[in-house]
Motif scaffolding. Structure first.
Motif, short mmCIF file in Angstrom:
data_model
loop_
_atom_site.label_atom_id
_atom_site.label_comp_id
_atom_site.label_asym_id
_atom_site.label_seq_id
_atom_site.Cartn_x
_atom_site.Cartn_y
_atom_site.Cartn_z
N GLN A 101 53.54 -22.79 86.99
CA GLN A 101 52.87 -23.88 86.29
C GLN A 101 53.94 -24.91 85.90
O GLN A 101 54.99 -24.56 85.38
CB GLN A 101 52.15 -23.36 85.05
N PHE A 102 53.64 -26.18 86.15
CA PHE A 102 54.52 -27.28 85.78
C PHE A 102 53.93 -27.95 84.54
O PHE A 102 52.77 -28.36 84.55
CB PHE A 102 54.63 -28.28 86.93
N PRO B 34 55.44 -14.37 85.28
CA PRO B 34 56.47 -15.43 85.21
C PRO B 34 57.13 -15.47 83.83
O PRO B 34 56.56 -15.03 82.83
CB PRO B 34 55.65 -16.70 85.45
N TRP B 35 58.34 -16.00 83.80
CA TRP B 35 59.07 -16.27 82.56
C TRP B 35 59.39 -17.76 82.51
O TRP B 35 59.86 -18.35 83.49
CB TRP B 35 60.38 -15.48 82.51
N TYR B 36 59.14 -18.34 81.33
CA TYR B 36 59.37 -19.77 81.14
C TYR B 36 60.38 -19.98 80.01
O TYR B 36 60.41 -19.24 79.04
CB TYR B 36 58.07 -20.50 80.78
N LYS B 37 61.17 -21.04 80.16
CA LYS B 37 62.14 -21.44 79.15
C LYS B 37 61.73 -22.81 78.62
O LYS B 37 61.45 -23.73 79.40
CB LYS B 37 63.53 -21.53 79.78
N GLY B 41 61.97 -30.25 72.58
CA GLY B 41 61.39 -31.53 72.96
C GLY B 41 60.87 -31.60 74.38
O GLY B 41 60.48 -32.67 74.85
N LYS B 42 60.85 -30.45 75.06
CA LYS B 42 60.38 -30.44 76.46
C LYS B 42 59.27 -29.43 76.65
O LYS B 42 59.06 -28.54 75.82
CB LYS B 42 61.54 -30.10 77.40
N GLY B 43 58.58 -29.54 77.77
CA GLY B 43 57.60 -28.53 78.13
C GLY B 43 58.29 -27.32 78.74
O GLY B 43 59.43 -27.39 79.19
N PRO B 44 57.63 -26.16 78.74
CA PRO B 44 58.22 -24.95 79.35
C PRO B 44 58.49 -25.16 80.83
O PRO B 44 57.78 -25.92 81.50
CB PRO B 44 57.13 -23.89 79.13
N GLN B 45 59.51 -24.46 81.32
CA GLN B 45 59.88 -24.55 82.73
C GLN B 45 60.12 -23.14 83.26
O GLN B 45 60.79 -22.34 82.61
CB GLN B 45 61.13 -25.41 82.87
N LEU B 46 59.58 -22.86 84.44
CA LEU B 46 59.75 -21.54 85.04
C LEU B 46 61.22 -21.26 85.32
O LEU B 46 61.93 -22.10 85.88
CB LEU B 46 58.97 -21.45 86.35
N TYR B 88 61.80 -18.67 74.89
CA TYR B 88 61.42 -18.05 76.16
C TYR B 88 60.02 -17.43 76.02
O TYR B 88 59.72 -16.76 75.03
CB TYR B 88 62.43 -16.96 76.54
N PHE B 89 59.19 -17.67 77.04
CA PHE B 89 57.84 -17.12 77.06
C PHE B 89 57.66 -16.23 78.29
O PHE B 89 58.02 -16.62 79.41
CB PHE B 89 56.79 -18.24 77.15
N CYS B 90 57.07 -15.06 78.07
CA CYS B 90 56.62 -14.27 79.21
C CYS B 90 55.13 -14.54 79.41
O CYS B 90 54.45 -15.05 78.52
CB CYS B 90 56.86 -12.79 78.97
#
Lengths: 112, 115
Positions: A101-102, B34-37, B41-46, B88-90
């Motif tokens: 997801q972006f 997936p894991w996101y960082k 000030g930014k949206g999560p990124q894989l 970090y989000f799982c």
């Protein structure tokens, strides 16, 4: 580069106002999502759409509606804003199932 | 529906140490993790993802392990650097409504790497 843009970074509205949050993606993705992010609560899904004019409720749809008239644009609507809708709103898109997801940069909405 | 629990909620390590974040999920049909960082000030990124036919995946200093029997998966960051500081989000996806690509996210872990 995939780009997801959101119409505003910061928004201040009054209780009872109708609020529109716009999201646009430029990679022809099928899926689009609206999340709400609050401290300690992670990302909670409000609504998602897997095709034009298609929508499904997420985990917290109450008080919100959505519109997807074109593939690239997904709008979140607060019919009558309330103070408990003060939050960070994140839009995302993905090509399909089991895909990255972006995310957009988010809109911080304050309802007074 | 799916329920994802993530621990710890905050983690502080010295630069160069390793960091481990753990997640459990409830739906045994989930098959994409997936894991996101998310930087300030930014949206999560894989940053990395793993599918249920794989037990471990590595990408430079980041690795993810998956135990389908126990329904848990973990993120490992070695040789941490200050720029690893972030939330970090799982997430877990699959099973119900797979076609829509709907992920359920954990509550997030705030990682701080002290120089």
């Amino acid at each position: 580069d995939v780009k997801v843009t959101q119409s505003s970074r910061y928004l201040v509205k009054r209780t009872g106002e109708k609020v529109f949050l716009e999201c646009v993606q430029d990679m022809d993705h099928e899926n689009m999502f609206w999340y709400r992010q609050d401290p300690g609560l992670g990302l909670r899904l409000i609504y998602f759409s897997y095709d034009v004019k298609m929508k499904e409720k997420g985990d917290i749809p109450e008080g919100y509606s959505v519109s997807r008239e074109k593939k690239e644009r997904f709008s979140l609507i607060l019919e009558s804003a309330s103070t408990n809708q003060t939050s960070m709103y994140l839009c995302a898109s993905s090509l399909g199932g089991h895909d990255e997801q972006f995310f957009g940069p988010g809109t911080r909405l304050t309802v007074l | 529906g799916e329920n994802v629990e993530q621990h710890p909620s905050t983690l502080s390590v010295q630069e160069g140490d390793s960091a481990v974040i753990k997640c459990t999920y409830s739906d045994s049909a989930s098959n994409y993790f997936p894991w996101y960082k998310q930087e300030l000030g930014k949206g999560p990124q894989l940053i990395i993802d793993i599918r249920s036919n794989v037990g471990e995946k590595k990408d430079q200093r980041i690795a993810v392990t998956l135990n389908k029997t126990a329904k848990h998966f973990s993120l490992h960051i070695t040789e941490t650097q200050p720029e690893d500081s972030a939330v970090y989000f799982c997430a877990a996806e699959g099973g119900y409504n797979t076609n829509a690509g709907k992920s359920t996210f954990g509550d997030g872990t705030t990682l701080t790497v002290k120089p």
